[in-house]
Design a protein around this motif. Structure first.
Motif, PDB file in Angstrom:
ATOM      1  N   TYR A  83       0.179  -1.131   0.370  1.00  0.00           N
ATOM      2  CA  TYR A  83      -0.191  -0.167  -0.073  1.00  0.00           C
ATOM      3  C   TYR A  83       0.865   1.265  -0.313  1.00  0.00           C
ATOM      4  O   TYR A  83       0.296   2.468  -0.857  1.00  0.00           O
ATOM      5  N   PRO A  84       1.506   1.685   0.667  1.00  0.00           N
ATOM      6  CA  PRO A  84       2.839   2.198   0.736  1.00  0.00           C
ATOM      7  C   PRO A  84       3.364   3.297  -0.783  1.00  0.00           C
ATOM      8  O   PRO A  84       3.544   4.129  -0.997  1.00  0.00           O
ATOM      9  N   ASN A  85       3.657   2.283  -1.042  1.00  0.00           N
ATOM     10  CA  ASN A  85       4.523   2.078  -3.170  1.00  0.00           C
ATOM     11  C   ASN A  85       3.216   2.148  -3.540  1.00  0.00           C
ATOM     12  O   ASN A  85       3.406   3.611  -4.536  1.00  0.00           O
ATOM     13  N   ARG A  86       1.937   2.014  -3.484  1.00  0.00           N
ATOM     14  CA  ARG A  86       0.728   2.236  -4.026  1.00  0.00           C
ATOM     15  C   ARG A  86       0.432   3.833  -4.077  1.00  0.00           C
ATOM     16  O   ARG A  86      -0.020   4.506  -4.537  1.00  0.00           O
ATOM     17  N   ARG A 128       2.301   6.436  -5.767  1.00  0.00           N
ATOM     18  CA  ARG A 128       2.253   6.140  -7.125  1.00  0.00           C
ATOM     19  C   ARG A 128       1.590   7.324  -7.243  1.00  0.00           C
ATOM     20  O   ARG A 128       1.214   8.096  -7.712  1.00  0.00           O
ATOM     21  N   LEU A 129       0.116   7.274  -6.175  1.00  0.00           N
ATOM     22  CA  LEU A 129      -1.342   7.723  -6.811  1.00  0.00           C
ATOM     23  C   LEU A 129      -1.007   9.113  -6.289  1.00  0.00           C
ATOM     24  O   LEU A 129      -1.771  10.200  -6.285  1.00  0.00           O
ATOM     25  N   LEU A 130      -0.477   9.662  -5.621  1.00  0.00           N
ATOM     26  CA  LEU A 130      -0.310  10.795  -4.835  1.00  0.00           C
ATOM     27  C   LEU A 130       0.768  12.028  -5.518  1.00  0.00           C
ATOM     28  O   LEU A 130       0.008  12.633  -6.333  1.00  0.00           O
ATOM     29  N   GLU A 180       0.525  10.886  -9.120  1.00  0.00           N
ATOM     30  CA  GLU A 180       0.113  10.984 -10.415  1.00  0.00           C
ATOM     31  C   GLU A 180      -1.695  12.377 -10.334  1.00  0.00           C
ATOM     32  O   GLU A 180      -1.388  12.758 -11.230  1.00  0.00           O
ATOM     33  N   LYS A 181      -2.138  12.397  -9.353  1.00  0.00           N
ATOM     34  CA  LYS A 181      -3.071  13.382  -8.649  1.00  0.00           C
ATOM     35  C   LYS A 181      -2.138  14.796  -8.702  1.00  0.00           C
ATOM     36  O   LYS A 181      -3.281  15.706  -9.397  1.00  0.00           O
ATOM     37  N   VAL A 182      -1.144  14.872  -8.071  1.00  0.00           N
ATOM     38  CA  VAL A 182      -0.286  15.819  -7.962  1.00  0.00           C
ATOM     39  C   VAL A 182      -0.154  16.783  -9.412  1.00  0.00           C
ATOM     40  O   VAL A 182       0.355  17.360 -10.505  1.00  0.00           O
ATOM     41  N   SER A 183       0.109  15.639 -10.076  1.00  0.00           N
ATOM     42  CA  SER A 183       1.156  15.986 -11.742  1.00  0.00           C
ATOM     43  C   SER A 183      -0.279  16.294 -12.347  1.00  0.00           C
ATOM     44  O   SER A 183      -0.138  16.962 -12.944  1.00  0.00           O
TER      45      SER A 183
END
Length: 172
Positions: free
Chosen positions: A91-94, A97-99, A101-104
């Protein structure tokens, strides 16, 4: 699926343009937490402006059923066993990664010196990441615990629902 007696659904118009004409995109049960009811939710898209939203949706009094305090806090890793423990380890890696992507994606929409209001920021990681990019951030959050954390620990301008305009230093 029959709604829980504690949950009241309301039909709504588009929050952006006020139209009452939408098309169904998909239906899905809420399965995020074992403790929350398995109500079927419908995501619709406004035919006038394209906004996507739940309709019907739980009314404000029913939202606490779907956002228990565990929503905001990671469960201790040592309490989990089997597949749940393996998934939590990933979960921490996921989550990172999702954070990213969201920031980008958000960075393409909000200028470096711009302002952003997040409704329902949970633990506030996205707001902190956007602030690090030079964006002025604020939040509307329903959990008193998270409001305190956002204000006291993360130094984010945060307001309860309905308290936004009364307490803001300048309008967003």
């Amino acid at each position: 699926v029959t709604p829980d007696p504690e949950i009241h659904l309301e039909q709504v118009r588009c929050n952006l343009c006020g139209a009452d004409d939408s098309r169904l995109l998909f239906e899905e049960e809420d399965r995020r937490y074992a403790e929350t009811p398995r109500l079927l939710f419908r995501l619709v898209e406004c035919r006038s402006c394209g906004l996507r939203y739940l309709n019907p949706r739980p009314d404000s009094a029913s939202l606490s059923v779907y956002y228990p305090e565990m929503y905001y806090v990671d469960r201790p890793f040592r309490e989990e066993r089997g597949l749940a423990r393996v998934l939590r380890g990933l979960y921490p890696n996921r989550k990172r990664r999702l954070l990213r992507e969201k920031v980008s994606r958000a960075s393409r929409l909000v200028a470096t010196n711009g302002r952003m209001l997040e409704v329902g920021p949970a633990a506030g990681e996205f707001l902190v990441a956007m602030r690090a990019r030079g964006v002025t951030v604020a939040a509307v959050e329903r959990s008193e615990t998270m409001l305190r954390r956002l204000r006291d620990e993360l130094n984010v301008e945060a307001y309860p629902p309905g308290g936004l305009t009364a307490g803001m230093t300048e309008p967003f």
